[in-house]
Design a protein around this motif. Structure first.
Motif, PDB file in Angstrom:
ATOM      1  N   SER A 242       0.827  -1.211   0.000  1.00 47.43           N
ATOM      2  CA  SER A 242       0.000   0.000   0.000  1.00 47.43           C
ATOM      3  C   SER A 242       0.857   1.256   0.000  1.00 47.43           C
ATOM      4  O   SER A 242       0.451   2.299  -0.519  1.00 47.43           O
ATOM      5  CB  SER A 242      -0.933  -0.002   1.216  1.00 47.43           C
TER       6      SER A 242
ATOM      7  N   TYR B  90      -7.899   3.052   1.051  1.00 51.78           N
ATOM      8  CA  TYR B  90      -6.577   3.562   0.691  1.00 51.78           C
ATOM      9  C   TYR B  90      -6.352   4.916   1.345  1.00 51.78           C
ATOM     10  O   TYR B  90      -7.311   5.661   1.596  1.00 51.78           O
ATOM     11  CB  TYR B  90      -6.439   3.695  -0.832  1.00 51.78           C
TER      12      TYR B  90
ATOM     13  N   ALA C 111     -12.461   1.349  -0.368  1.00 50.93           N
ATOM     14  CA  ALA C 111     -12.439   0.461  -1.526  1.00 50.93           C
ATOM     15  C   ALA C 111     -13.233  -0.820  -1.283  1.00 50.93           C
ATOM     16  O   ALA C 111     -13.841  -1.361  -2.212  1.00 50.93           O
ATOM     17  CB  ALA C 111     -10.993   0.110  -1.879  1.00 50.93           C
TER      18      ALA C 111
ATOM     19  N   GLY D   8     -14.004  -2.797  -6.830  1.00 46.97           N
ATOM     20  CA  GLY D   8     -13.225  -3.325  -5.719  1.00 46.97           C
ATOM     21  C   GLY D   8     -12.705  -4.732  -5.934  1.00 46.97           C
ATOM     22  O   GLY D   8     -12.160  -5.349  -5.003  1.00 46.97           O
TER      23      GLY D   8
ATOM     24  N   THR E 285      -8.839  -4.972  -5.487  1.00 44.13           N
ATOM     25  CA  THR E 285      -8.518  -4.722  -4.081  1.00 44.13           C
ATOM     26  C   THR E 285      -8.830  -5.950  -3.240  1.00 44.13           C
ATOM     27  O   THR E 285      -8.058  -6.327  -2.347  1.00 44.13           O
ATOM     28  CB  THR E 285      -9.300  -3.508  -3.549  1.00 44.13           C
TER      29      THR E 285
ATOM     30  N   ASP F 110      -6.127  -8.392  -3.767  1.00 46.62           N
ATOM     31  CA  ASP F 110      -4.924  -7.996  -3.018  1.00 46.62           C
ATOM     32  C   ASP F 110      -5.055  -8.360  -1.542  1.00 46.62           C
ATOM     33  O   ASP F 110      -4.078  -8.754  -0.894  1.00 46.62           O
ATOM     34  CB  ASP F 110      -4.671  -6.494  -3.162  1.00 46.62           C
TER      35      ASP F 110
END
Length: 602
Positions: free
Chosen positions: A136, A373, A379, A402, A405, A408
């Protein structure tokens, strides 16, 4: 180019950073630093002895005497008479010169070793702090800035450390020259010291301007790195939009500004040199005048002072030049320290990570997971998702909903601010994140390959893989035929970012790399978007077979890929609005999947 005045806070920060650099240098190279300092001291002492021997030698001028009087010259100070023969004196002088040459040689090698070892360590510390920082944090940085810090700025730190060692050397020699001068005439030495102090104070504003030039130079070099990096990373797009001239013009403007900065710095350096040389000549005249008139020194004593002066003055000039270089390079040090401190404050917490990889036999469960974020909107909002093992789960939804995200978060690339993620009931946290990442294969939307061979690119996932394993992975990714038709096979160079291959070929090789790892979880982010119908169908068949061995999560928009799903998760504005088997979701004629089905059918 106009320079702004340096603020007191900026000057304090630079002094603080210099102290930090010196303290870090001593800690990092403790034994080598003190050895180098001791050798510099011995080198200075040997030079002092050689000069001290020259002073009585002055007494032989215009005489035929072959003995050297080693007692203090008449009129300078008292002392018992002591003399030696010319031959013995010359042998002693030669011995000191040889010893000094040996010390200079050893000292130079020791200092070089110290500088190189320290620069290697600080470069590796910066590199390690960056590669172990949170994703990030890294995702918000420009690659060009990091590359510039790890190369050009570190090179300037190397020059700075070299200058610090030279400053120590010059300072030792100046102290020795002053000590010898004090033995001859303390009054004349005091007068010279006053003149030198006034000169240093007079040059202080110019040293500040040198510091400002250094900051402008660092900024200009960073800007050039950005321009060049942006062009090299996007050469094809640049040519496609005929934007070459824009990059060329921007780079030329940046280089012109940097040229003006360098010339301005050179003008400043020349001005400083002029002032120092003129002041040195003035000081020389003042010393001679005071010695012969105010202090009533003999010609021999005056000549001895002049010998010291002509050794002393160049060292003062060097000291000023080193101080100017140090001020100029401090902006590079501040940039590196800033990146290092920020990255070290953003380190991933992976404590007590278990070895090996994690197995996935039952499910991945996300419970009330949220993520935002820095400085951006939320997100992921309260997402609760079940991902069954040995099934294909598809994340679908509009752009910006999203999906990536959420992927991730699954990989542990970013950490949720709320909620939990569990793998077979085991909490995903700093104790399990390392093993979990070793259990994942990842294929990004933009497939990336290094400028290396196919073999080297594949073995990034498993450095111990043999050739049979490579071909098995290529076969599963439907890339075996492609590689076998290439003249060099596995040893084919793919070009910068794989540009010698088509988008579909790159995607298949990146998929093979992920499969080589034999992951428990395979994540594909639009990984078939560049494939034609034939290869997409073939990979779809492979994925159906692979789900017997691993769990697959796919981010997809295309109906053919979504049709592979055993489980579908629909996202909208970071929230999960639908999830379940495709047939259940299709029963609702107003849902996302139904709308996608109708749009593609139409």
């Amino acid at each position: 180019m106009k320079q702004n005045a340096a603020s007191p806070r900026s000057s304090d920060r630079k002094r603080h950073d210099i102290r930090d650099l010196l303290a870090n240098l001593i800690v990092d190279q403790k034994s080598t630093f003190w050895l180098a300092a001791f050798l510099l001291l011995l080198t200075g002492a040997s030079e002092g002895f050689s000069i001290a021997l020259l002073i009585p030698f002055i007494g032989l001028i215009n005489t035929a005497d072959e003995t050297i009087d080693l007692s203090p010259p008449a009129g300078l100070s008292g002392g018992e008479s002591f003399s030696i023969g010319l031959g013995v004196f010359l042998l002693a002088f030669l011995a000191i010169i040889v010893i000094r040459a040996a010390l200079v040689h050893i000292s130079a090698l020791t200092s070089a070793r110290l500088v190189q070892d320290y620069v290697k360590n600080i470069r590796m510390r910066l590199f390690d702090s960056i590669i172990h920082a949170k994703w990030s944090y890294l995702s918000g940085l420009r690659n060009a800035d990091l590359y510039h810090a790890m190369t050009a700025d570190i090179d300037r730190i190397q020059a700075t450390v070299t200058v610090i060692m030279e400053l120590i050397k010059s300072s030792i020699l100046i102290l020795i020259y002053l000590s010898l001068s004090l033995l001859i005439s303390w009054r004349l030495t005091l007068a010279a010291a006053v003149i030198g102090t006034l000169l240093i104070l007079a040059l202080r504003p110019l040293r500040r301007r040198a510091s400002q030039h250094g900051e402008t130079y660092t900024s200009g070099r960073r800007e050039q790195s950005r321009i060049i990096s942006d062009f090299l990373d996007n050469m094809k797009i640049t040519k496609a939009y005929s934007a070459e001239e824009r990059f060329s013009k921007t780079l030329e403007q940046s280089m012109t500004g940097l040229r003006e900065t360098i010339i301005s710095f050179q003008r400043l350096s020349s001005r400083v040199n002029f002032i120092v040389q003129a002041a040195s000549a003035l000081a020389l005249c003042a010393i001679v005048y005071l010695a012969l008139t105010a202090f009533d020194m003999t010609a021999a004593g005056t000549l001895a002072i002049l010998v010291l002066y002509f050794r002393f003055a160049p060292k003062v000039v060097q000291l000023q030049a080193h101080a100017q270089t140090l001020n100029s390079n401090m902006s590079a040090l501040q940039n590196v320290l800033s990146h290092m401190r920020d990255a070290e404050n953003e380190q991933e917490v992976i404590s007590g990570s278990q070895p090996g990889s994690l197995s996935l036999k039952k499910e991945i469960r996300l419970e009330n997971v949220s993520f935002q974020y820095d400085g951006g909107k939320q997100a992921i909002r309260g997402a609760s998702v079940d991902i069954p093992a040995n099934k294909i789960t598809v994340f679908a939804g509009a752009t910006g909903s999203g999906k990536s995200t959420l992927a991730d978060l699954l990989m542990g690339m970013i950490a949720q601010q709320q909620g939990t993620i569990k793998i077979d009931g085991a909490l995903l946290d700093e104790r399990t994140i390392g093993a979990w990442r070793r259990s994942i294969g990842y294929v990004p939307q933009d497939p990336f390959l290094f400028h290396a061979t196919i073999r080297e690119n594949l073995m990034l996932a498993d450095q111990e893989a043999d050739e049979a394993a490579l071909w098995t992975a290529l076969r599963a990714a439907h890339a075996e035929k492609l590689v076998r038709t290439l003249p060099a096979g596995l040893d084919t160079i793919v070009g910068n970012q794989g540009q010698l291959l088509s988008g579909g070929e790159r995607q298949r090789l990146v998929l093979a790399r992920a499969l080589l790892r034999k992951p428990a979880l395979l994540i594909l982010d639009e990984a078939t978007s560049a494939l034609d119908w034939e290869h997409e169908t073939a990979i779809a068949t492979s994925l159906k077979a692979l789900k017997q061995e691993l769990t697959i999560v796919m981010i997809a928009h295309r109906r053919r890929i979504i049709a592979l799903a055993d489980n579908i998760v629909i996202l909208q504005d970071g929230a999960v609005i639908e999830q379940g088997p495709p047939k259940d979701l299709l029963m609702d004629g107003t849902g996302y999947l139904s709308r996608l089905e109708n749009s593609e059918s139409g």
